[in-house]
Write an enzyme that holds these catalytic residues in place. Structure first.
Site, short mmCIF file in Angstrom:
data_model
loop_
_atom_site.label_atom_id
_atom_site.label_comp_id
_atom_site.label_asym_id
_atom_site.label_seq_id
_atom_site.Cartn_x
_atom_site.Cartn_y
_atom_site.Cartn_z
CE1 TYR A 105 92.70 32.01 -8.89
CE2 TYR A 105 90.31 32.24 -9.09
CZ TYR A 105 91.42 31.75 -8.42
OH TYR A 105 91.25 31.01 -7.27
CG ASN A 134 83.76 34.09 -3.63
OD1 ASN A 134 84.80 34.55 -4.07
ND2 ASN A 134 82.62 34.11 -4.32
N GLY A 283 65.88 40.08 52.48
CA GLY A 283 64.58 40.64 52.82
C GLY A 283 63.89 41.38 51.70
#
Length: 372
Positions: A105, A134, A283
């Site tokens: 590669y 990456n 209240g």
């Protein structure tokens, strides 16, 4: 401006094309080339292009020959077309840090780089060779683009992940930084050089990566979020969320209710406190306590509120009224007991921030009612 983007159906290209479409200060025509395009279209696009961003490549082939065809042959075709038509079009090449490695590669990526270096030497085309670490980010493919994509997908979907070496270090670059740098090259902020390293580049071990992603997932239960506003953690969190399916977009948190109203914690941080909200019926008074170090900020979203304060030593007294029609934040101060009363006729809703996560073992909360 005509910009040819090869590999236009890939992860990087999808983000780049979206980024380019958002640049409203210039008219950009994007020419998309991918594996479904023919060579006639490639020729037409190369001739027409003012810039070429060459992203097409192969990183998971069936055989090593596909590395050559995907990473060298197409690059050579583009270079030949530019030479044939005497086009000095600038080219941005998405290469890889693997070009420095002695593997099939990496050598195919190196071969693609050399084609463009020769083009630059022989014809003068400006060449920007980006040796990418990456790349990770939204729209990446699990089990293809990177370990981060695979880990995010699997952890988000309760699938197992495989870790061979938790101490192995991964070099990373975030997709937003990649596409923004490409655009800055087009805008002329960089001079052509043989090799570029996209910055910032991050490093993390495989084990720490997995732990971080698991913490993202667990944060829906613990409500504790990591510091996701900057740097690598920000980018990882954005990437992780991008792998959620629509049915995972929401989650429930605990809702504590009694005769006074409800109290809901939304978000906790390790170093910047926590966020919550509460309601109070007409209240109803909440509070009636003081803190030594803890501080809080109140914002009335709906209704009418009376805040009362009393110094626990001097007895100094102070009160103020606010309501949901004004964006007014009321702070509690250490050493002053305080409470809040709904003095309206409807339910009161109040947002609350505390500077620390509530600790049941050391709550720093002491009851003391207020009397003028």
């Amino acid at each position: 401006m005509n910009i040819l983007v090869t590999g236009s159906d890939g992860f990087i290209a999808k983000n780049l094309i979206q980024f380019l479409s958002e640049q409203d200060n210039i008219n950009i025509n994007i020419l998309c080339f991918n594996r479904n395009s023919n060579e006639d279209y490639l020729k037409e696009a190369v001739i027409k292009a003012d810039w070429i961003i060459h992203l097409a490549g192969v990183n998971r082939p069936l055989n090593e020959q596909e590395f050559i065809e995907g990473n060298i042959t197409l690059t050579q075709k583009i270079a030949d077309l530019l030479k044939e038509h005497n086009k000095k079009t600038p080219i941005i090449l998405s290469s890889s840090i693997q070009a420095e490695q002695d593997n099939a590669y990496g050598q195919s990526k190196l071969g693609g780089e050399q084609v463009l270096i020769d083009l630059n030497n022989n014809q003068g085309n400006p060449v920007y060779i980006c040796r990418l670490a990456n790349v990770f980010g939204k729209w990446s493919r699990p089990n293809y683009n990177s370990a981060i994509a695979t880990f995010c997908h699997n952890i988000a979907n309760d699938l197992p992940i495989q870790i061979n070496n938790p101490d192995a270090v991964i070099r990373l670059v975030y997709i937003d930084d990649v596409v923004e740098t490409f655009w800055q090259m087009i805008e002329g902020h960089y001079s052509p050089e043989q090799y570029f390293v996209i910055e910032p580049e991050y490093q993390i071990t495989v084990g720490d990566l997995a732990d971080t992603l698991r913490e993202f997932k667990q944060s829906r239960d613990t409500l504790i979020t990591l510091p996701v506003g900057t740097g690598l953690t920000r980018a990882l969190y954005s990437t992780y969320l991008s792998f959620l399916q629509p049915k995972q977009f929401d989650y429930r948190v605990a809702r504590h209710g009694d005769e006074r109203g409800v109290f809901v914690e939304m978000l906790k941080t390790p170093d910047a406190g926590q966020f919550s909200y509460f309601t109070a019926h007409p209240g109803i008074t909440r509070g009636g306590h003081y803190h030594h170090s803890k501080t809080e900020k109140f914002l009335v979203i709906k209704g009418n509120a009376l805040f009362k304060f009393k110094h626990i030593i001097t007895g100094e007294y102070y009160e103020l009224e606010t309501n949901g029609d004004e964006a007014r934040i009321v702070e509690t101060v250490p050493g002053w007991t305080h409470d809040i009363t709904n003095i309206g006729e409807d339910e009161m809703i109040v947002m609350l921030w505390a500077n620390e996560i509530f600790d049941r073992e050391k709550p720093d909360t002491y009851a003391m009612s207020i009397t003028e």
